[in-house]
Design an enzyme around this catalytic site. Structure first.
Site, PDB file in Angstrom:
ATOM      1  N   ARG A  46       0.856  -1.181   0.000  1.00 56.37           N
ATOM      2  CA  ARG A  46       0.000   0.000   0.000  1.00 56.37           C
ATOM      3  C   ARG A  46       0.890   1.229   0.000  1.00 56.37           C
ATOM      4  NH1 ARG A  46       2.502   1.748   3.708  1.00 56.37           N
ATOM      5  NH2 ARG A  46       0.995   3.423   3.906  1.00 56.37           N
ATOM      6  N   ASP A 221      -2.285  10.439  -1.899  1.00 57.47           N
ATOM      7  CA  ASP A 221      -2.614   9.407  -2.872  1.00 57.47           C
ATOM      8  C   ASP A 221      -3.037  10.004  -4.216  1.00 57.47           C
ATOM      9  OD1 ASP A 221      -2.867   6.438  -1.572  1.00 57.47           O
ATOM     10  OD2 ASP A 221      -3.120   8.020  -0.082  1.00 57.47           O
TER      11      ASP A 221
END
Length: 335
Positions: A46, A221
């Site tokens: 991640r 992100d």
């Protein structure tokens, strides 16, 4: 840290299983693009830059099976929706396939990986100039070596400040519900002997009001064309608290995390993750059966709450649409 987040053998992609940390160091072996997509979706790997690197290697795994490449691109593209580095890396791999054929895919994936490491070190160098000796830095989620090819973005700034000889310390929020701060950021800092204090997410405002935080640095992100930032859920809350207490709030991210096709943060797709991440953890359940659950994995921090965006080409202060556009065309220096 003594461990690698991603390892490429030429035939397999080995991913450090971040679900097992900090108790165990284990690797998941991916042999196909589908294996890689499952690892991304399942949180084995991640962090936006690391997801992009993993996706690139996932495509490289299919280089000897050209007929499977279209399906591989499609499968990986749908593994997680918010981190734009995933789409960026896949677009770059598709371009390599078009220009050079399947034999170029491994080299392109390796180039993406190596460039990410160099970019993170550049981000760290620019960001370290913003960190005073003795600074107490709050961070959220994990934007360190575990979320990238190495060194990290937000934690890359921390590492670079330490490497400059500055006496700094980190306050890591636990980052509910998946505990990336408690499990991953705290682990990274302990491994490197950088002083770190773990707090629950709800303690942040109190610590700021007591004068125990000097600045905040987080990762991202996806960053919209106007400078709005999507990051782990809870980031927006910290930005509001930072403004209330007059503290600098920085976002560290490579330019591959910017998405000029998204005009503003409200248009960024926000991933909704399974309810069981909120109702319990690792087999333990603390919420009653039948309760309704919301589990958005990210939130959006408006650009006006961001003191500066720390990138590999410099720091964009008071981000705006014009500033972001100029930043994406820069080659070096600070805007």
């Amino acid at each position: 840290m003594g461990v690698d987040t991603l390892r490429w053998t030429g035939k397999t992609l080995q991913l450090l299983d971040q679900r097992a940390l900090p108790q165990k160091i284990e690797y998941v072996i991916c042999r196909t693009a589908t294996d890689t997509a499952h690892a991304i979706r399942g949180m084995v790997v991640r962090g936006a830059p690391a997801i992009g690197c993993a996706a690139a290697f996932g495509i490289a795994l299919e280089a000897t099976r050209p007929v499977a490449l279209d399906a591989a691109f499609e499968t990986l593209a749908h593994s997680r929706p918010t981190a734009v580095n995933l789409a960026w890396a896949l677009a770059r791999m598709r371009r390599a396939l078009t220009l050079g054929g399947a034999t170029t895919l491994e080299n392109e994936a390796l180039a993406i990986f190596r460039e990410d490491l160099a970019i993170n070190r550049a981000i760290g160098a620019h960001g370290a100039e913003l960190v005073a000796d003795g600074a107490r830095i709050m961070t959220h989620c994990n934007a360190g070596a575990l979320a990238t090819a190495g060194h990290g973005t937000a934690l890359g700034v921390v590492r670079s400040a330490r490497d400059q000889g500055k006496s700094i310390s980190v306050v890591a929020s636990e980052t509910r519900p998946y505990l990336q701060g408690a499990r991953l950021t705290a682990w990274e800092m302990v491994q490197e002997r950088i002083p770190v204090t773990l707090v629950t997410d709800s303690m942040a405002g109190y610590l700021m009001s007591c004068g125990e935080i000097d600045l905040l640095i987080v990762g991202a992100d996806r960053i919209a064309a106007n400078g709005d930032v999507a990051n782990k859920i809870g980031t927006y809350t910290l930005a509001v608290l930072a403004q209330r207490h007059g503290l600098p709030f920085y976002v560290a991210a490579p330019r591959s995390t910017f998405d000029p096709a998204i005009a503003q943060g409200a248009s960024i797709p926000i991933e909704e993750r399974p309810a069981d991440e909120v109702t319990g953890y690792r087999g333990s359940r603390w919420a009653p059966e039948g309760v309704a659950v919301r589990n958005p994995a990210f939130d959006v921090t408006p650009a006006e709450l961001v003191t500066g965006l720390i990138t590999e080409v410099g720091v964009l202060r008071a981000p705006s649409r014009a500033g972001v556009a100029a930043l994406l065309f820069r080659t070096s220096g600070s805007p």
